[in-house]
Design an enzyme around this catalytic site. Structure first.
Site, PDB file in Angstrom:
ATOM      1  N   ASP A  80      29.658  27.515  -5.205  1.00  0.00           N
ATOM      2  CA  ASP A  80      29.164  26.880  -6.144  1.00  0.00           C
ATOM      3  C   ASP A  80      28.246  26.429  -5.205  1.00  0.00           C
ATOM      4  O   ASP A  80      27.945  26.473  -3.924  1.00  0.00           O
ATOM      5  CB  ASP A  80      30.275  25.970  -6.825  1.00  0.00           C
ATOM      6  CG  ASP A  80      29.781  25.389  -7.593  1.00  0.00           C
ATOM      7  OD1 ASP A  80      28.902  25.920  -8.276  1.00  0.00           O
ATOM      8  OD2 ASP A  80      29.309  24.041  -8.137  1.00  0.00           O
ATOM      9  N   SER A  81      27.024  26.204  -6.227  1.00  0.00           N
ATOM     10  CA  SER A  81      25.474  25.519  -5.964  1.00  0.00           C
ATOM     11  C   SER A  81      26.273  24.745  -5.382  1.00  0.00           C
ATOM     12  O   SER A  81      25.200  23.666  -4.291  1.00  0.00           O
ATOM     13  CB  SER A  81      24.934  25.137  -7.142  1.00  0.00           C
ATOM     14  OG  SER A  81      25.525  24.270  -7.935  1.00  0.00           O
ATOM     15  N   CYS A  94      30.827  29.005  -9.840  1.00  0.00           N
ATOM     16  CA  CYS A  94      29.557  28.786 -10.379  1.00  0.00           C
ATOM     17  C   CYS A  94      29.034  29.089 -11.505  1.00  0.00           C
ATOM     18  O   CYS A  94      28.949  30.495 -11.946  1.00  0.00           O
ATOM     19  CB  CYS A  94      28.560  28.408 -10.116  1.00  0.00           C
ATOM     20  SG  CYS A  94      26.575  28.344 -10.580  1.00  0.00           S
ATOM     21  N   GLU A 140      27.646  15.293  -7.846  1.00  0.00           N
ATOM     22  CA  GLU A 140      27.000  15.974  -6.558  1.00  0.00           C
ATOM     23  C   GLU A 140      27.223  14.485  -5.920  1.00  0.00           C
ATOM     24  O   GLU A 140      27.507  14.223  -4.835  1.00  0.00           O
ATOM     25  CB  GLU A 140      26.173  16.539  -6.490  1.00  0.00           C
ATOM     26  CG  GLU A 140      26.084  17.354  -6.866  1.00  0.00           C
ATOM     27  CD  GLU A 140      26.678  18.706  -5.934  1.00  0.00           C
ATOM     28  OE1 GLU A 140      27.549  18.228  -4.647  1.00  0.00           O
ATOM     29  OE2 GLU A 140      27.674  19.671  -6.437  1.00  0.00           O
ATOM     30  N   CYS A 159      30.392  24.575 -17.403  1.00  0.00           N
ATOM     31  CA  CYS A 159      29.929  24.592 -15.638  1.00  0.00           C
ATOM     32  C   CYS A 159      31.349  23.988 -14.459  1.00  0.00           C
ATOM     33  O   CYS A 159      32.010  23.285 -15.456  1.00  0.00           O
ATOM     34  CB  CYS A 159      28.924  23.254 -15.128  1.00  0.00           C
ATOM     35  SG  CYS A 159      27.818  22.653 -13.760  1.00  0.00           S
ATOM     36  N   HIS A 176      31.604  21.695 -12.047  1.00  0.00           N
ATOM     37  CA  HIS A 176      31.396  20.206 -12.324  1.00  0.00           C
ATOM     38  C   HIS A 176      32.052  19.457 -13.252  1.00  0.00           C
ATOM     39  O   HIS A 176      32.783  18.455 -12.909  1.00  0.00           O
ATOM     40  CB  HIS A 176      29.863  19.949 -12.090  1.00  0.00           C
ATOM     41  CG  HIS A 176      28.952  20.362 -10.445  1.00  0.00           C
ATOM     42  ND1 HIS A 176      28.787  21.451 -10.290  1.00  0.00           N
ATOM     43  CD2 HIS A 176      29.016  19.275  -9.543  1.00  0.00           C
ATOM     44  CE1 HIS A 176      28.096  21.930  -9.573  1.00  0.00           C
ATOM     45  NE2 HIS A 176      28.320  20.379  -8.510  1.00  0.00           N
TER      46      HIS A 176
END
Length: 281
Positions: A13-14, A76, A157, A189, A191
């Site tokens: 993932d990012s 992602c 994040e 997403c 996240h």
């Protein structure tokens, strides 16, 4: 046992968002070894061009292949929409599983026929998502309201899952969807599941009507089991699988995310130069 069966599964993932997918995979496939890559030095992917996202995704895939993975999970949404076609083209023999926003299950569940989709700008602008949205709308009559959640990945994040700033962003993004009659919200997403409790609290403040929240992480793990089984790659050893992690960003930040979000404590290595084993520290 064939060597391919005991090879690890790669997940990337990012940043830390893919840990929500890793959690499902670890629960459903407890005997599999997992390699997680957080490309945090380049996060978020959502504000980058498709060409940039594709280049990063291919570089991370090459690194994980050099590390010996038998399958790849693109954990992602943005990377899936922008790069999964290029990954499959570059590595046709590699089983690759992407993640799609749960538009289909949301459409089948919605009573109001209005579904809100929370995602990054890049995901919402992708031809892949727009085509899927049009197909499902034509078949079901459901209207999808798309909401770009600018800045939310950055907050997650940073570990700000319940901060005032994160709550302010969530209210700004959710409120118009509820006003338009959405009774189902898609977390587009990986996240976003980490702020699901906050999302559900804010929804409860905005409406007394029930609103379903769709997270597709479990569906990805089921698809992974199916693909591994079909390719005779499912590990049959009874021993517990191991998790190892890499990041292009902060080693301590990823270590903290694993501990706080998943209560896992895998070894974490920093990759300074993608694709070159000598770049690991």
């Amino acid at each position: 046992m064939p060597m391919a069966q005991v090879a690890p599964i790669g997940i990337f993932d990012s940043g830390i968002g893919g840990l929500s997918v890793l959690q499902h995979i670890h629960q459903h496939l407890p005997h599999e070894d997992l390699l997680y890559f957080a490309d945090s030095a380049y996060a978020p992917y959502g504000d980058k061009s498709e060409a940039e996202i594709s280049a990063r995704s291919l570089a991370v895939t090459e690194f994980l292949l050099q590390s010996g993975v038998k399958a790849l999970v693109v954990a992602c949404n943005t990377a899936t929409t922008a790069a999964i076609k290029a990954i499959r083209s570059a590595y046709p023999d590699l089983p690759v599983i992407g993640i799609e926003p749960g538009l289909k299950p949301a459409a089948s569940q919605s009573q109001s026929k209005i579904v809100g989709v929370l995602a990054t700008k890049a995901t919402l602008l992708s031809a892949r998502l727009l085509t899927l949205q049009q197909q499902i709308s034509a078949a079901s009559g459901v209207r999808f309201e798309l909401q770009a959640c600018v800045g939310l990945v950055d907050q997650i994040e940073k570990g700000e899952l319940r901060s005032a700033q994160t709550a302010l962003l969530m209210r700004r993004y959710i409120s118009p969807l509820i006003k338009q009659g959405a009774d189902t919200l898609v977390l587009g997403c990986t996240h976003y599941p980490f702020v699901r409790p906050l999302i559900e609290e804010i929804v409860g403040e905005l409406t007394a009507q029930p609103v379903a929240v769709i997270d597709t992480g479990a569906a990805v793990s089921r698809q992974l089991v199916k693909i591994l089984t079909e390719n005779k790659l499912l590990r049959t050893s009874p021993r517990a699988g191991q998790v190892n992690a890499f990041t292009s960003g902060s080693q301590s930040a990823l270590t903290t995310a694993f501990a706080n979000l998943l209560q896992l404590h895998p070894p974490v290595s920093t990759v300074r130069t993608i694709g070159q084993p000598a770049g690991i520290s």
